[in-house]
Design an enzyme around this catalytic site. Sequence first.
Site, PDB file in Angstrom:
ATOM      1  N   GLU A  16      -2.127   6.092   3.957  1.00 32.55           N
ATOM      2  CA  GLU A  16      -2.087   4.690   2.976  1.00 32.55           C
ATOM      3  C   GLU A  16      -3.601   4.394   3.305  1.00 32.55           C
ATOM      4  O   GLU A  16      -4.237   4.577   4.560  1.00 32.55           O
ATOM      5  CB  GLU A  16      -1.004   3.776   3.690  1.00 32.55           C
ATOM      6  CG  GLU A  16      -1.044   2.350   2.875  1.00 32.55           C
ATOM      7  CD  GLU A  16      -0.199   1.458   3.996  1.00 32.55           C
ATOM      8  OE1 GLU A  16       0.417   1.608   4.781  1.00 32.55           O
ATOM      9  OE2 GLU A  16       0.231   0.344   3.049  1.00 32.55           O
ATOM     10  N   LYS A  58       2.938   0.084  -3.975  1.00 33.66           N
ATOM     11  CA  LYS A  58       3.882  -0.221  -3.058  1.00 33.66           C
ATOM     12  C   LYS A  58       4.737  -1.677  -3.423  1.00 33.66           C
ATOM     13  O   LYS A  58       3.990  -2.447  -3.744  1.00 33.66           O
ATOM     14  CB  LYS A  58       2.798  -0.602  -1.880  1.00 33.66           C
ATOM     15  CG  LYS A  58       3.556  -0.817  -0.644  1.00 33.66           C
ATOM     16  CD  LYS A  58       2.877  -0.733   0.691  1.00 33.66           C
ATOM     17  CE  LYS A  58       3.556  -0.896   1.982  1.00 33.66           C
ATOM     18  NZ  LYS A  58       2.716  -1.076   3.278  1.00 33.66           N
ATOM     19  N   CYS A 106       4.514   3.820   3.623  1.00 36.32           N
ATOM     20  CA  CYS A 106       4.655   3.024   4.728  1.00 36.32           C
ATOM     21  C   CYS A 106       5.991   2.462   4.914  1.00 36.32           C
ATOM     22  O   CYS A 106       7.074   3.041   4.958  1.00 36.32           O
ATOM     23  CB  CYS A 106       3.406   2.274   5.246  1.00 36.32           C
ATOM     24  SG  CYS A 106       3.240   2.134   6.955  1.00 36.32           S
TER      25      CYS A 106
HETATM   26  C1  ACM Z   1       2.757  -0.694   6.437  1.00 35.10           C
HETATM   27  O1  ACM Z   1       3.533  -0.713   5.724  1.00 35.10           O
HETATM   28  N1  ACM Z   1       1.556  -0.471   6.454  1.00 35.10           N
HETATM   29  C2  ACM Z   1       3.119  -0.834   8.057  1.00 35.10           C
END
Ligand code: ACM
Length: 262
Positions: free
Chosen positions: A38, A109, A142
Amino acid sequence: MKVGFVQNHPQFGDIQDNLSRIEEMLEGKRADLFVLPELFSTGYRFKKMDEAHQYAELVPGGVVTSFLTSLAKKINTYFIAGLVEIDDDRIYNSSITVGPEGFIGRYRKIHLFDTEKACFHAGTEAPPVFNLNGTKVGVMICFDWRFPEITRSLALNGAEIIAHPSNLVLPHCPQAMITRCLENRVYAITANRVGNENRVPDEVLHFIGQSQVVDPDGNILIRASEIEEEVQIVEIDLGKAREKFINSKNDIFKDRRPDLYS
Ligand code: ACM
């Protein structure tokens, strides 16, 4: 098929240097698919949305997407990697999928973690499954791991591999992904970063490394260290992810009872 991850240590804000380092790390390394972390080219801890805005790019068309697209063509691979995206003045924590044929798609995301809520807009579209040269690859980012519905829905939509660009700070995810893989009989490639960021006083972030590939039986095929930059590659058998029977009587998808739970 060969899959791998790049576990890097980005220097905050040095996009050009971070991209050069990725090219250096991939020198002589070959796989059909590489997952990168990410926000791999910028670093993670933006102080606010205005700052993330300075590093954001149009997808496709921006510098990081263009870099990875030409590298994918040069070494004949697919990349799934995280970056800051801008679209219509909205800022997203996104991941892109590119390959020898060019730009393939994005995912924004949807589950923002902690201070990310002050820096990004949450995505509004379901995580995608891409057909990469015959292999179905689902994408999540993530903290999405904490919501088992994501892996489940990607698997129900046909994903054989879950690509999981990450910047993990909590310790639980590497072990939790074993369960996600068992529940869905999929492979998962988690690409994490290493190092610390100290961009806000009294708020040091430590990234836990341990990028890994887990198979549909819950075996950790490869796992990186907690501190080193690394590229690792492993051969996988997609047939395992296509077979949802765990014995002669239990098919873990056909045995589901969505009539009794949702
Ligand atoms: C995250 O979602 N970077 C912990």
